[in-house]
Enzyme design. Sequence first.
Site, short mmCIF file in Angstrom:
data_model
loop_
_atom_site.label_atom_id
_atom_site.label_comp_id
_atom_site.label_asym_id
_atom_site.label_seq_id
_atom_site.Cartn_x
_atom_site.Cartn_y
_atom_site.Cartn_z
N TYR A 154 -8.32 9.61 -5.25
CA TYR A 154 -7.12 9.43 -6.08
C TYR A 154 -6.01 10.36 -5.59
CZ TYR A 154 -4.58 8.33 -10.41
OH TYR A 154 -3.65 7.89 -11.32
N THR B 61 -3.41 4.92 -22.40
CA THR B 61 -3.44 3.48 -22.12
C THR B 61 -4.82 2.94 -22.50
OG1 THR B 61 -4.34 3.65 -19.86
CG2 THR B 61 -1.96 3.89 -20.10
N1 LIG Z 1 -2.97 6.07 -17.47
C1 LIG Z 1 -2.56 7.16 -16.88
O1 LIG Z 1 -2.59 8.25 -17.47
C2 LIG Z 1 -2.03 7.11 -15.46
C3 LIG Z 1 -1.39 8.24 -14.94
C4 LIG Z 1 -0.88 8.20 -13.66
C5 LIG Z 1 -0.97 7.06 -12.91
N2 LIG Z 1 -1.59 5.97 -13.42
C6 LIG Z 1 -1.64 4.76 -12.57
O2 LIG Z 1 -1.07 3.67 -13.24
C7 LIG Z 1 -1.64 2.45 -12.79
C8 LIG Z 1 -2.11 1.66 -13.99
O3 LIG Z 1 -3.08 2.40 -14.68
P1 LIG Z 1 -3.42 2.17 -16.21
O4 LIG Z 1 -3.86 3.47 -16.77
O5 LIG Z 1 -2.31 1.47 -16.88
O6 LIG Z 1 -4.64 1.19 -16.29
P2 LIG Z 1 -5.77 0.65 -15.30
O7 LIG Z 1 -6.23 1.72 -14.41
O8 LIG Z 1 -6.79 -0.01 -16.09
O9 LIG Z 1 -4.93 -0.46 -14.55
C9 LIG Z 1 -5.22 -0.81 -13.27
C10 LIG Z 1 -5.46 -2.32 -13.17
O10 LIG Z 1 -5.72 -2.55 -11.79
C11 LIG Z 1 -6.74 -3.49 -11.69
N3 LIG Z 1 -7.42 -3.38 -10.40
C12 LIG Z 1 -8.40 -2.52 -10.03
N4 LIG Z 1 -8.76 -2.77 -8.75
C13 LIG Z 1 -7.98 -3.80 -8.32
C14 LIG Z 1 -7.87 -4.50 -7.09
N5 LIG Z 1 -8.66 -4.22 -6.03
N6 LIG Z 1 -6.95 -5.49 -7.00
C15 LIG Z 1 -6.16 -5.80 -8.05
N7 LIG Z 1 -6.23 -5.18 -9.23
C16 LIG Z 1 -7.13 -4.19 -9.37
C17 LIG Z 1 -7.65 -3.26 -12.87
O11 LIG Z 1 -8.40 -4.43 -13.20
C18 LIG Z 1 -6.65 -2.85 -13.95
O12 LIG Z 1 -6.24 -3.96 -14.73
C19 LIG Z 1 -2.75 2.84 -11.82
O13 LIG Z 1 -2.26 2.78 -10.49
C20 LIG Z 1 -3.04 4.30 -12.20
O14 LIG Z 1 -3.58 5.04 -11.14
C21 LIG Z 1 -2.13 5.95 -14.68
#
Ligand SMILES: NC(=O)c1ccc[n+]([C@@H]2O[C@H](COP(=O)([O-])OP(=O)(O)OC[C@H]3O[C@@H](n4cnc5c(N)ncnc54)[C@H](O)[C@@H]3O)[C@@H](O)[C@H]2O)c1
Length: 258
Positions: free
Chosen positions: A163, A198
């Site tokens: 990550y 989330t």
């Molecule tokens: N939630 C947080 O606190 C946070 C903080 C910083 C960054 N992020 C980033 O935000 C983004 C969204 O995260 P989130 O927390 O909303 O939920 P999440 O991690 O569940 O969302 C990610 C989505 O990507 C999909 N996914 C996984 N592998 C995949 C692939 N190979 N191809 C296509 N789709 C795929 C999953 O099915 C999921 O619906 C991610 O990139 C995450 O790293 C989240």
Amino acid sequence: MRLAGKVAIITGAAVGLKGELMNFGGGAAWRFVEQGAQVVLTDIDDERGELTAAQICEAGGDALYLHHDVSDENDWARVVDAALARFGRLDVLVNNAGGGGGGSEITSDSSIQAFKHWMDVNCTGTFLGIRAAIDSMKEAGGGSIINVSSIYGMVGGPAPPSYLASKGAIRNLTKGTAVQLAPYGIRVNSIHPGFAFTARTRENFSKKEEAAVRLARVPMGRFATVDEVVYGMIYLASDESSWVTGTELVIDGGLTAA
Ligand SMILES: NC(=O)c1ccc[n+]([C@@H]2O[C@H](COP(=O)([O-])OP(=O)(O)OC[C@H]3O[C@@H](n4cnc5c(N)ncnc54)[C@H](O)[C@@H]3O)[C@@H](O)[C@H]2O)c1
């Protein structure tokens, strides 16, 4: 109607069921439509993705769901072709799909497989997305690409090595491609969310101790909502940010400033 007339592809957008806690991608799909965009939602979670798109359409929006593994080059070609066939143009790409795994500590037996997998999804996926969007955005006279990184693309902390590495790579991939694509009117920016509540983080962040450890690092003393990150995406997707490219939009309640 800040996104009126724009067509957007949002990856990782399956989790956006009405009345339930969403993820960034699903939440963005609803808000983008609310602002006048037509949206293509993609994910590997087809059941929820189809349902989310159907609910957006029922509510009067124009949305299409497509199965899409962002680490697969052929899937990208199919998704962009389908978006163009349905909506005729591509203005915005949100490279949001991503995640991490394999344990939050580096040890002598940290998983190589997990490292490679998430580098592939987060980093290669973002590269493939930029690459797939270029031609149609050039044809449209410009576009906006928004790459979802993280605070862990800027600072260290207890997150899986895959990550930390991939989110850091997204940050500079964004800057390099922004410089190269600027002459075509294609803007490329990264968003760096801190700890957000989330659908994915809910279970973990609901635990008192897990929450306390994180919130101790956040000057604003609480988690972000999905909307607080999505509003940043809307700004970067809209023409309001027409002179903004290669930059980092940090949405972290002050964590990286402390
Ligand atoms: N939630 C947080 O606190 C946070 C903080 C910083 C960054 N992020 C980033 O935000 C983004 C969204 O995260 P989130 O927390 O909303 O939920 P999440 O991690 O569940 O969302 C990610 C989505 O990507 C999909 N996914 C996984 N592998 C995949 C692939 N190979 N191809 C296509 N789709 C795929 C999953 O099915 C999921 O619906 C991610 O990139 C995450 O790293 C989240």
